[in-house]
Design a protein around this motif. Structure first.
Motif, PDB file in Angstrom:
ATOM      1  N   PHE A 109     -11.711 -28.536  39.338  1.00  0.00           N
ATOM      2  CA  PHE A 109     -12.986 -28.209  38.703  1.00  0.00           C
ATOM      3  C   PHE A 109     -13.099 -26.706  38.427  1.00  0.00           C
ATOM      4  O   PHE A 109     -14.192 -26.165  38.345  1.00  0.00           O
ATOM      5  N   GLY A 110     -11.930 -26.064  38.261  1.00  0.00           N
ATOM      6  CA  GLY A 110     -11.916 -24.636  37.998  1.00  0.00           C
ATOM      7  C   GLY A 110     -12.466 -24.257  36.636  1.00  0.00           C
ATOM      8  O   GLY A 110     -12.895 -23.124  36.424  1.00  0.00           O
ATOM      9  N   SER A 111     -12.444 -25.191  35.674  1.00  0.00           N
ATOM     10  CA  SER A 111     -12.980 -24.918  34.333  1.00  0.00           C
ATOM     11  C   SER A 111     -14.383 -25.466  34.145  1.00  0.00           C
ATOM     12  O   SER A 111     -14.942 -25.369  33.045  1.00  0.00           O
ATOM     13  N   ALA A 112     -14.943 -26.067  35.192  1.00  0.00           N
ATOM     14  CA  ALA A 112     -16.242 -26.731  35.059  1.00  0.00           C
ATOM     15  C   ALA A 112     -17.348 -25.728  34.756  1.00  0.00           C
ATOM     16  O   ALA A 112     -17.279 -24.556  35.105  1.00  0.00           O
ATOM     17  N   ARG A 113     -18.384 -26.237  34.105  1.00  0.00           N
ATOM     18  CA  ARG A 113     -19.521 -25.404  33.714  1.00  0.00           C
ATOM     19  C   ARG A 113     -20.791 -26.212  33.888  1.00  0.00           C
ATOM     20  O   ARG A 113     -20.827 -27.427  33.661  1.00  0.00           O
ATOM     21  N   VAL A 114     -21.871 -25.523  34.241  1.00  0.00           N
ATOM     22  CA  VAL A 114     -23.185 -26.151  34.338  1.00  0.00           C
ATOM     23  C   VAL A 114     -23.894 -25.996  32.996  1.00  0.00           C
ATOM     24  O   VAL A 114     -24.117 -24.877  32.531  1.00  0.00           O
ATOM     25  N   GLY A 115     -24.226 -27.117  32.350  1.00  0.00           N
ATOM     26  CA  GLY A 115     -24.975 -27.082  31.100  1.00  0.00           C
ATOM     27  C   GLY A 115     -24.085 -27.003  29.874  1.00  0.00           C
ATOM     28  O   GLY A 115     -22.886 -26.709  29.946  1.00  0.00           O
ATOM     29  N   CYS A 116     -24.696 -27.275  28.714  1.00  0.00           N
ATOM     30  CA  CYS A 116     -23.974 -27.259  27.448  1.00  0.00           C
ATOM     31  C   CYS A 116     -23.737 -25.823  26.973  1.00  0.00           C
ATOM     32  O   CYS A 116     -24.409 -24.894  27.411  1.00  0.00           O
ATOM     33  N   VAL A 117     -22.787 -25.674  26.070  1.00  0.00           N
ATOM     34  CA  VAL A 117     -22.454 -24.363  25.499  1.00  0.00           C
ATOM     35  C   VAL A 117     -23.110 -24.273  24.122  1.00  0.00           C
ATOM     36  O   VAL A 117     -22.740 -25.025  23.216  1.00  0.00           O
ATOM     37  N   PRO A 118     -24.095 -23.394  23.930  1.00  0.00           N
ATOM     38  CA  PRO A 118     -24.753 -23.307  22.618  1.00  0.00           C
ATOM     39  C   PRO A 118     -23.843 -22.642  21.587  1.00  0.00           C
ATOM     40  O   PRO A 118     -23.019 -21.786  21.913  1.00  0.00           O
ATOM     41  N   LEU A 119     -24.013 -23.068  20.324  1.00  0.00           N
ATOM     42  CA  LEU A 119     -23.244 -22.505  19.223  1.00  0.00           C
ATOM     43  C   LEU A 119     -24.169 -22.068  18.094  1.00  0.00           C
ATOM     44  O   LEU A 119     -23.847 -22.197  16.912  1.00  0.00           O
ATOM     45  N   ALA A 120     -25.335 -21.525  18.457  1.00  0.00           N
ATOM     46  CA  ALA A 120     -26.372 -21.228  17.469  1.00  0.00           C
ATOM     47  C   ALA A 120     -26.120 -19.937  16.708  1.00  0.00           C
ATOM     48  O   ALA A 120     -26.417 -19.845  15.522  1.00  0.00           O
ATOM     49  N   THR A 121     -25.575 -18.922  17.365  1.00  0.00           N
ATOM     50  CA  THR A 121     -25.409 -17.623  16.739  1.00  0.00           C
ATOM     51  C   THR A 121     -23.934 -17.240  16.685  1.00  0.00           C
ATOM     52  O   THR A 121     -23.084 -17.867  17.312  1.00  0.00           O
ATOM     53  N   ALA A 122     -23.657 -16.174  15.927  1.00  0.00           N
ATOM     54  CA  ALA A 122     -22.273 -15.700  15.829  1.00  0.00           C
ATOM     55  C   ALA A 122     -21.750 -15.271  17.197  1.00  0.00           C
ATOM     56  O   ALA A 122     -20.586 -15.517  17.543  1.00  0.00           O
ATOM     57  N   ASN A 123     -22.603 -14.637  17.996  1.00  0.00           N
ATOM     58  CA  ASN A 123     -22.183 -14.229  19.339  1.00  0.00           C
ATOM     59  C   ASN A 123     -21.884 -15.437  20.212  1.00  0.00           C
ATOM     60  O   ASN A 123     -20.917 -15.443  20.982  1.00  0.00           O
ATOM     61  N   ASP A 124     -22.728 -16.487  20.108  1.00  0.00           N
ATOM     62  CA  ASP A 124     -22.486 -17.721  20.868  1.00  0.00           C
ATOM     63  C   ASP A 124     -21.118 -18.292  20.525  1.00  0.00           C
ATOM     64  O   ASP A 124     -20.341 -18.672  21.409  1.00  0.00           O
ATOM     65  N   ARG A 125     -20.834 -18.366  19.226  1.00  0.00           N
ATOM     66  CA  ARG A 125     -19.579 -18.978  18.789  1.00  0.00           C
ATOM     67  C   ARG A 125     -18.374 -18.138  19.204  1.00  0.00           C
ATOM     68  O   ARG A 125     -17.338 -18.681  19.603  1.00  0.00           O
ATOM     69  N   ALA A 126     -18.506 -16.819  19.087  1.00  0.00           N
ATOM     70  CA  ALA A 126     -17.386 -15.955  19.486  1.00  0.00           C
ATOM     71  C   ALA A 126     -17.096 -16.090  20.980  1.00  0.00           C
ATOM     72  O   ALA A 126     -15.931 -16.195  21.396  1.00  0.00           O
ATOM     73  N   ARG A 127     -18.164 -16.101  21.806  1.00  0.00           N
ATOM     74  CA  ARG A 127     -17.968 -16.256  23.252  1.00  0.00           C
ATOM     75  C   ARG A 127     -17.367 -17.612  23.576  1.00  0.00           C
ATOM     76  O   ARG A 127     -16.468 -17.733  24.421  1.00  0.00           O
ATOM     77  N   ALA A 128     -17.866 -18.657  22.897  1.00  0.00           N
ATOM     78  CA  ALA A 128     -17.381 -20.010  23.172  1.00  0.00           C
ATOM     79  C   ALA A 128     -15.907 -20.141  22.822  1.00  0.00           C
ATOM     80  O   ALA A 128     -15.119 -20.710  23.589  1.00  0.00           O
ATOM     81  N   GLU A 129     -15.510 -19.614  21.672  1.00  0.00           N
ATOM     82  CA  GLU A 129     -14.109 -19.733  21.263  1.00  0.00           C
ATOM     83  C   GLU A 129     -13.193 -18.982  22.230  1.00  0.00           C
ATOM     84  O   GLU A 129     -12.117 -19.476  22.580  1.00  0.00           O
ATOM     85  N   ALA A 130     -13.617 -17.795  22.651  1.00  0.00           N
ATOM     86  CA  ALA A 130     -12.795 -17.038  23.600  1.00  0.00           C
ATOM     87  C   ALA A 130     -12.682 -17.780  24.929  1.00  0.00           C
ATOM     88  O   ALA A 130     -11.608 -17.842  25.541  1.00  0.00           O
ATOM     89  N   GLU A 131     -13.789 -18.372  25.379  1.00  0.00           N
ATOM     90  CA  GLU A 131     -13.777 -19.077  26.653  1.00  0.00           C
ATOM     91  C   GLU A 131     -12.957 -20.354  26.572  1.00  0.00           C
ATOM     92  O   GLU A 131     -12.226 -20.700  27.510  1.00  0.00           O
ATOM     93  N   MET A 132     -13.044 -21.081  25.439  1.00  0.00           N
ATOM     94  CA  MET A 132     -12.308 -22.330  25.317  1.00  0.00           C
ATOM     95  C   MET A 132     -10.798 -22.098  25.343  1.00  0.00           C
ATOM     96  O   MET A 132     -10.039 -22.905  25.868  1.00  0.00           O
ATOM     97  N   VAL A 133     -10.357 -20.984  24.767  1.00  0.00           N
ATOM     98  CA  VAL A 133      -8.933 -20.663  24.812  1.00  0.00           C
ATOM     99  C   VAL A 133      -8.479 -20.487  26.261  1.00  0.00           C
ATOM    100  O   VAL A 133      -7.367 -20.862  26.639  1.00  0.00           O
TER     101      VAL A 133
END
Length: 575
Positions: free
Chosen positions: A209-233
């Motif tokens: 469960f090292g990659s687990a996260r509490v709650g959904c990952v928002p993709l509403a703004t450019a910053n949200d998407r950039a953070r999400a893509e970096a984290e998913m990698v």
């Protein structure tokens, strides 16, 4: 901070185990082989390393002292995490505390104890957090089991594949049911599905469960998407990434459906011992393009289904989890319940599941249109020159809207009196052709025909008929009764529309458009952020220059005051 990370990486390299079976000791103070460690109330002697994942090493252990429990074998997982920020301890505790919340579930690898503490890095260059977790010892992973079967040229039995899937899906459903926010695993793969030892029931369980996260990952703004893509990698594995993990611009958030997609990839791999979208899975996943391979099942559980060696129900379950639109994917709970029904044979004909599959696959549970169970039209005959009946050569093609298209060597059997022409008889031509298009079999149509021809039967004829709530058209060349001279009636040309573009071509075009639009939006957002950063940099530069000038003035004032003070002191000494 850099020196701490370098030292931590050096420690990880030191802990790397070249040969898992090796029992030789190491000079590293954090190598646990042959050492006794205390974790909670448990004292454990660690043996050989059985797994090594860079920052984490797993050892086989033997419990020496655990009040209230029998001595037993366990797994000891050690992680070394950097101590370089105010949230380092929270990061260090996150995995083991999330695991502890789920440990009681029967389909989760049990965590028996854990400990988090600061320890010195090798060489004394700073500290790091050492995380120890005592886990139940399992026999093998699903990845190991599939590799073993492949080495023998075999496939896992379908029932066993469904058992592994059911366990993982049940554990994921438990995570998604957490309140107030769901837990996301984000790294479901065969390596993280383990088989318990025979003495513990031999069932399958979810771990890591090292990659687990509490709650959904928002993709509403450019910053949200950039953070999400970096984290998913960083936290996900490419062959099991859902479309929303590959392209953050097309979706509103990353939530529980992403885990369901990974579960579908695991089920596909367990059934067919292959990755559904290949190792380079981005475009295939975004398009939802995968095939059901054909093979011969080696197990009794592999009931034939559509020639692929697996049951249709198992294939349907796989398809329902690998739907591109996350809002249409089945839930982890529904997938787990369906797998259980297929394993036990109870509740297989479940209406709720059928409705969910219809939503996921676009109607009918398996996609496509028409009613494949509708009967074909009956064989048709046409009159010969001697008045006898000659069997027609007929090809019946089901239409996608539930109708029929029939191509044969005879006209529709039911026809009213001709609306044009006279009476008479003539010989038919056995190689004539006709076509009927109808919502039902052509034999049920009530028609009105028009014909042209002569007594020799060599003329071309065309007929168009309209029945009650049904239509058909015939094109034939057969003998017609003698008719008085009349203007020729030429049938209108048959216009065949060009074939529609293949669905995958249209989807690919849509994806290309979406990708281009997303990239343009991202570039625009980055340019805006760059401009804002440049403006902030200019402002900070100006402030820094002002501060330097102010500091220089203050230094001059301090020097002047120091001079006056010295003068006063000298005057006092002289006085």
């Amino acid at each position: 901070m850099k020196s701490i990370r370098n030292a931590l990486n050096a420690a990880a390299e030191t802990l790397s185990v070249k040969t898992p079976s090796s029992s030789s000791s190491s000079s590293s103070p954090h190598d646990l082989r042959g050492k006794v460690v205390s974790v909670g109330a448990m004292r454990i002697k660690c043996g050989d390393a059985i797994a090594d994942g860079g920052m984490a090493t797993v050892y086989r252990g033997r419990v020496l002292d655990d009040p209230g429990n029998n001595i037993r074998d366990v797994a000891v997982k050690q992680m070394l995490l950097p101590h370089d920020s105010s949230v380092s301890e929270l990061d260090a505790r996150r995995e083991v505390e999330l695991h502890a919340r789920l440990s009681h579930h029967e389909c989760v690898v049990a965590q028996l104890a854990h400990d988090v503490r600061l320890v010195p890095l090798p060489g004394g260059d700073g500290d790091c957090y050492r995380v120890l977790a005592v886990l139940e010892l399992c026999s093998e992973s699903l990845a190991d089991a599939l590799a073993t079967a492949a080495s023998r040229g075999e496939y896992m039995e379908e029932t066993e594949a469904l058992r592994a899937f059911h366990a993982a899906a049940s554990a994921i459903a438990r995570m998604h049911a957490e309140t107030p926010s769901p837990l996301l695993h984000r790294d479901v793969k065969p390596e993280n599905v383990l088989r318990a030892r025979d003495g513990d029931g031999g069932g399958w369980k979810l771990c890591d469960f090292g990659s687990a996260r509490v709650g959904c990952v928002p993709l509403a703004t450019a910053n949200d998407r950039a953070r999400a893509e970096a984290e998913m990698v960083r936290v996900t594995t490419p062959p099991y990434r859902s479309p929303e993990l590959w392209d953050a611009f097309r979706f509103a958030e990353i939530g529980p459906p992403s885990d369901v997609w990974a579960l579908g990839c695991v089920l596909y791999q367990a059934l067919f011992n292959a990755l559904p979208f290949g190792a380079e899975s981005r475009m295939a996943a975004l398009n939802g393009t995968f095939t059901i391979p054909k093979h011969r099942s080696s197990g009794a559980g592999g009931a034939a289904g559509g020639g692929n060696g697996r049951s249709d129900a198992a294939v349907e379950l796989t398809r329902a989890t690998l739907v591109v639109d996350p809002m249409r994917r089945v839930t982890a709970a529904a997938a787990a319940n369906r797998a259980r029904a297929l394993i036990t044979g109870e509740g297989v004909d479940d209406d709720a599941w059928r409705r969910m599959v219809a939503k996921a696959l676009g109607g009918g549970g398996g996609g496509g249109g028409g009613d494949p169970s509708a009967p074909p039209p009956p064989p048709m005959t046409r009159a010969g020159s001697g008045g006898g009946a000659t069997a027609a050569t007929t090809t019946t093609v089901p239409a996608t809207d539930g109708g029929w298209a029939d191509f044969g060597a005879a006209p529709p059997p039911v026809a009213a009196a001709p609306s044009r022409g006279g009476s008479g008889s003539g010989g038919g031509d056995n190689d004539a052709t006709w076509a009927a298009f109808d919502d039902v079999a052509a034999s049920s149509a009530t028609t009105t025909t028009s014909r042209r021809g002569g007594s020799d039967g060599g003329g071309a004829a065309a007929g168009f008929g309209f029945g009650d709530a049904s239509t058909w058209a015939t094109f034939d060349a057969f003998a017609a009764p003698p008719a008085p001279p009349s203007p020729s009636i030429t049938p209108p040309p048959v216009r065949i529309p060009p074939p529609a573009p293949a669905p995958h071509v249209a989807v690919a075009a849509d994806v290309a458009t979406d990708v281009a639009t997303g990239l343009a939006s991202r570039v625009a957002a980055l340019e805006t952020e760059l401009a804002a950063s440049a403006e902030r940099e200019r402002a900070l530069t100006t402030r820094l220059a002002d501060a330097k000038l102010a500091l220089r003035d203050e230094q001059k004032e301090v020097a002047r005051l120091q001079g006056e003070l010295s003068a006063v002191r000298n005057a006092m000494k002289l006085g």
